[in-house]
Design a protein around this motif. Sequence first.
Motif, mmCIF file in Angstrom:
data_model
loop_
_atom_site.group_PDB
_atom_site.id
_atom_site.type_symbol
_atom_site.label_atom_id
_atom_site.label_comp_id
_atom_site.label_asym_id
_atom_site.label_seq_id
_atom_site.Cartn_x
_atom_site.Cartn_y
_atom_site.Cartn_z
ATOM 1 N N ARG A 14 -30.656 28.795 -7.287
ATOM 2 C CA ARG A 14 -29.410 28.385 -7.602
ATOM 3 C C ARG A 14 -29.396 26.719 -7.769
ATOM 4 O O ARG A 14 -28.419 26.235 -8.433
ATOM 5 C CB ARG A 14 -28.729 28.766 -6.257
ATOM 6 C CG ARG A 14 -28.693 30.188 -6.350
ATOM 7 C CD ARG A 14 -27.689 30.732 -5.371
ATOM 8 N NE ARG A 14 -27.575 30.173 -4.129
ATOM 9 C CZ ARG A 14 -28.090 30.971 -3.202
ATOM 10 N NH1 ARG A 14 -28.475 32.031 -3.427
ATOM 11 N NH2 ARG A 14 -28.229 30.462 -1.816
ATOM 12 N N ARG A 15 -30.127 25.974 -6.914
ATOM 13 C CA ARG A 15 -29.916 24.544 -7.255
ATOM 14 C C ARG A 15 -30.352 24.129 -8.731
ATOM 15 O O ARG A 15 -29.535 23.301 -9.187
ATOM 16 C CB ARG A 15 -30.846 23.925 -6.172
ATOM 17 C CG ARG A 15 -30.837 22.499 -6.105
ATOM 18 C CD ARG A 15 -31.743 21.762 -5.125
ATOM 19 N NE ARG A 15 -33.010 21.968 -5.406
ATOM 20 C CZ ARG A 15 -33.701 21.043 -6.281
ATOM 21 N NH1 ARG A 15 -32.912 20.057 -6.700
ATOM 22 N NH2 ARG A 15 -35.003 21.213 -6.270
ATOM 23 N N TYR A 16 -31.325 24.790 -9.068
ATOM 24 C CA TYR A 16 -31.923 24.258 -10.422
ATOM 25 C C TYR A 16 -30.637 24.798 -11.641
ATOM 26 O O TYR A 16 -30.456 23.915 -12.434
ATOM 27 C CB TYR A 16 -33.001 25.023 -10.943
ATOM 28 C CG TYR A 16 -34.316 24.229 -10.596
ATOM 29 C CD1 TYR A 16 -34.599 24.036 -9.252
ATOM 30 C CD2 TYR A 16 -35.200 24.108 -11.434
ATOM 31 C CE1 TYR A 16 -35.797 23.422 -8.808
ATOM 32 C CE2 TYR A 16 -36.454 23.492 -11.182
ATOM 33 C CZ TYR A 16 -36.869 23.024 -9.939
ATOM 34 O OH TYR A 16 -37.966 22.305 -9.564
ATOM 35 N N ARG A 17 -30.147 25.905 -11.362
ATOM 36 C CA ARG A 17 -29.134 26.277 -12.291
ATOM 37 C C ARG A 17 -27.940 25.328 -12.165
ATOM 38 O O ARG A 17 -27.401 24.947 -13.253
ATOM 39 C CB ARG A 17 -28.632 27.693 -12.175
ATOM 40 C CG ARG A 17 -27.750 28.443 -13.082
ATOM 41 C CD ARG A 17 -27.502 29.644 -12.930
ATOM 42 N NE ARG A 17 -28.520 30.510 -13.372
ATOM 43 C CZ ARG A 17 -29.403 31.363 -12.384
ATOM 44 N NH1 ARG A 17 -29.230 31.118 -11.094
ATOM 45 N NH2 ARG A 17 -30.557 31.866 -12.879
ATOM 46 N N LYS A 18 -27.400 24.942 -11.360
ATOM 47 C CA LYS A 18 -26.405 24.194 -10.836
ATOM 48 C C LYS A 18 -26.890 22.956 -11.654
ATOM 49 O O LYS A 18 -25.713 22.299 -12.191
ATOM 50 C CB LYS A 18 -26.143 23.959 -9.146
ATOM 51 C CG LYS A 18 -24.792 23.078 -9.199
ATOM 52 C CD LYS A 18 -24.631 23.052 -7.614
ATOM 53 C CE LYS A 18 -23.506 22.211 -7.302
ATOM 54 N NZ LYS A 18 -23.164 21.995 -5.727
ATOM 55 N N ASN A 19 -27.759 22.302 -11.314
ATOM 56 C CA ASN A 19 -28.205 20.924 -11.731
ATOM 57 C C ASN A 19 -28.296 20.765 -13.359
ATOM 58 O O ASN A 19 -27.569 19.766 -14.043
ATOM 59 C CB ASN A 19 -29.373 20.480 -10.776
ATOM 60 C CG ASN A 19 -29.169 19.802 -9.501
ATOM 61 O OD1 ASN A 19 -28.227 19.992 -8.997
ATOM 62 N ND2 ASN A 19 -30.772 19.886 -9.046
ATOM 63 N N PHE A 20 -28.824 22.038 -13.898
ATOM 64 C CA PHE A 20 -28.965 22.047 -15.359
ATOM 65 C C PHE A 20 -27.570 22.192 -15.950
ATOM 66 O O PHE A 20 -27.190 21.576 -17.081
ATOM 67 C CB PHE A 20 -29.735 22.808 -15.720
ATOM 68 C CG PHE A 20 -31.060 22.471 -15.694
ATOM 69 C CD1 PHE A 20 -31.639 21.416 -16.569
ATOM 70 C CD2 PHE A 20 -32.325 22.919 -14.619
ATOM 71 C CE1 PHE A 20 -33.104 21.006 -16.743
ATOM 72 C CE2 PHE A 20 -33.653 22.491 -14.706
ATOM 73 C CZ PHE A 20 -33.959 21.352 -15.638
ATOM 74 N N GLN A 21 -26.605 22.962 -15.302
ATOM 75 C CA GLN A 21 -25.166 22.982 -15.765
ATOM 76 C C GLN A 21 -24.592 21.817 -15.838
ATOM 77 O O GLN A 21 -23.936 21.416 -16.680
ATOM 78 C CB GLN A 21 -24.562 24.217 -14.952
ATOM 79 C CG GLN A 21 -25.184 25.461 -15.229
ATOM 80 C CD GLN A 21 -24.609 26.629 -14.368
ATOM 81 O OE1 GLN A 21 -23.869 26.265 -13.412
ATOM 82 N NE2 GLN A 21 -24.411 28.056 -14.891
ATOM 83 N N LYS A 22 -24.766 21.140 -14.808
ATOM 84 C CA LYS A 22 -24.121 19.773 -14.606
ATOM 85 C C LYS A 22 -24.512 18.917 -15.712
ATOM 86 O O LYS A 22 -23.815 18.191 -16.313
ATOM 87 C CB LYS A 22 -24.365 19.223 -13.231
ATOM 88 C CG LYS A 22 -23.697 17.809 -13.009
ATOM 89 C CD LYS A 22 -24.169 17.483 -11.710
ATOM 90 C CE LYS A 22 -23.346 16.103 -11.231
ATOM 91 N NZ LYS A 22 -23.796 15.501 -9.825
ATOM 92 N N GLN A 23 -25.939 18.893 -16.102
ATOM 93 C CA GLN A 23 -26.464 18.010 -17.041
ATOM 94 C C GLN A 23 -25.726 18.454 -18.376
ATOM 95 O O GLN A 23 -25.577 17.444 -19.077
ATOM 96 C CB GLN A 23 -27.843 17.844 -16.877
ATOM 97 C CG GLN A 23 -28.571 16.993 -15.964
ATOM 98 C CD GLN A 23 -28.559 15.628 -16.443
ATOM 99 O OE1 GLN A 23 -28.464 15.161 -17.368
ATOM 100 N NE2 GLN A 23 -27.995 14.956 -15.333
ATOM 101 N N ALA A 24 -25.748 19.658 -18.538
ATOM 102 C CA ALA A 24 -25.414 20.142 -19.833
ATOM 103 C C ALA A 24 -23.882 19.624 -20.260
ATOM 104 O O ALA A 24 -23.396 19.416 -21.287
ATOM 105 C CB ALA A 24 -25.383 21.461 -19.974
#
Length: 515
Positions: free
Chosen positions: A93-103
């Motif tokens: 979940r952390r990875y998904r959230k961080n990459f969505q934020k970057q995108a």
Amino acid sequence: MEKIWHLIYSRTFIILLLLAVTVLAIFFGVTYAALLMPAVLLALQIFSIIVAISIVNRPMNASFKLTWIIFIIGVPIFGALFYFILQSNIETRRYRKNFQKQAEKLRQYGHTSSKLLSVLEKEDKDQLKLAHYMSQHVGYALHGNSDATYFPSGEAKFEALVEELRKAEKYIFMEYYIVDFGYMWDSILEILKEKAGQGVEVRFMYDGSNSLMLLPYNYYKSLREFGIKAKVFSQIIPALSTVQNNRDHRKIAVIDGRVAFTGGVNLADEYINQKERFGHWKDAAIMVKGEAVANFTLMFLQMWNFNEKTENDDLKYLKEHLESEKEIVDKDSFFLAYGENPFDKDEVAKRVYLDMIQSATDYIYIMTPYLVLDDEMIDNLTYAAKRGVQVKLLLPHIYDKQSAYLAARVDFETYLESGIEIYEYTPGFVHSKVVLVDDKKATVGTVNMDFRSFYLNFECGLYVYNHKQVLWDILVDFETSFAVSEQITLEDFRNNYPWHKRLAGSLIAMFAPLF
């Protein structure tokens, strides 16, 4: 005996052992509780049914659904619990959230200019569909005012990369899947150390899987001592987590924002045939100059900053690209550098391949080391052949993995019956990831024709439209490779491929979506 002891004391063995202990502890704990308490057994059975129903109704590729259902049925109770543990993992979940934020942060730099779209519309309206999808829904802009050079071998790419690295004046960004000690890496490292000493900003990022067998666990700290800003993506640790199955398979080098490289070539001696592992190593890469470099800068910064906890000024590199873009000069060639992110629920690389396959009218040539496809991709490839498009696949004759060899052949009869031509590169191993269609479009990158590249890994590629020299060079590479390859016929395959390999391949292919 010495090799056995070396394996036992290796990081790989220790990590796998600890993972095995974790899995066995869960398995025996659940089994023990279920045997002692019937109510627990009933609850777990109900839980398994609920998990199976949720899998069926999830927006997930059908092959993944089928594999998980088979696993849950084949290993009752534990299979459902194992799925739940992996899917509910905090790290995922952390990875998904961080990459969505970057995108979201970088999306403003991935819009195609209206002027370029209008030029493309006059050239080929069908190309607008892919450009629109990439720009509006993914965040990668189509570019003009660029040039590219195709390299049909790792040796050619290495020579050009060294030359460009020596010219660096402002910054060097490099992101690679495999790094191994030897002539190739030693040569590049010397240049990076020299440039860092001259005040050039050097950033180097490699995938954490290198720490299993190739590099020391804290090798990035050694690079920092040379003045190189270094990071490792997702170190392998002895814990159950799906993110450890999501590897950074990209190969990117960006120099001063003026030139970028991608392709199948990693930083190890076998990629330039300095070391022989599986016969002659056939690889491919591409260098792009001009405005199209911007997307590679964007991809690199996305990976570099995905777990940064403090703000920085890295957006300046993307702003520089925007400021340097000019009125359209080259109205013939178009470039679209794109990335695959397993956490955005959008199979970008697969859609690029499907768009090319579905638009083909004359021929489709594909180079790939691995061929393990889902039903949708198989259906599109075979339908292309059935509607009269010449489809040729170039695969290795000598494989690096026996499992890949067996899994690829599961669908050979289906391909051959539809009219697809299959060639095996007799001199050795094909590691190139190249698709060429109709003398009009091509893609060169890191994307294999398998589940791992389409669904699990971070990948990248460069889509090239109407650049005559690059398309011609790729066509020559295909024709040259076909000429030294052995064609697999339907009759030969049916008569000579043994039943036990068919069975083994079927079992491997069944679980291919998970690994």
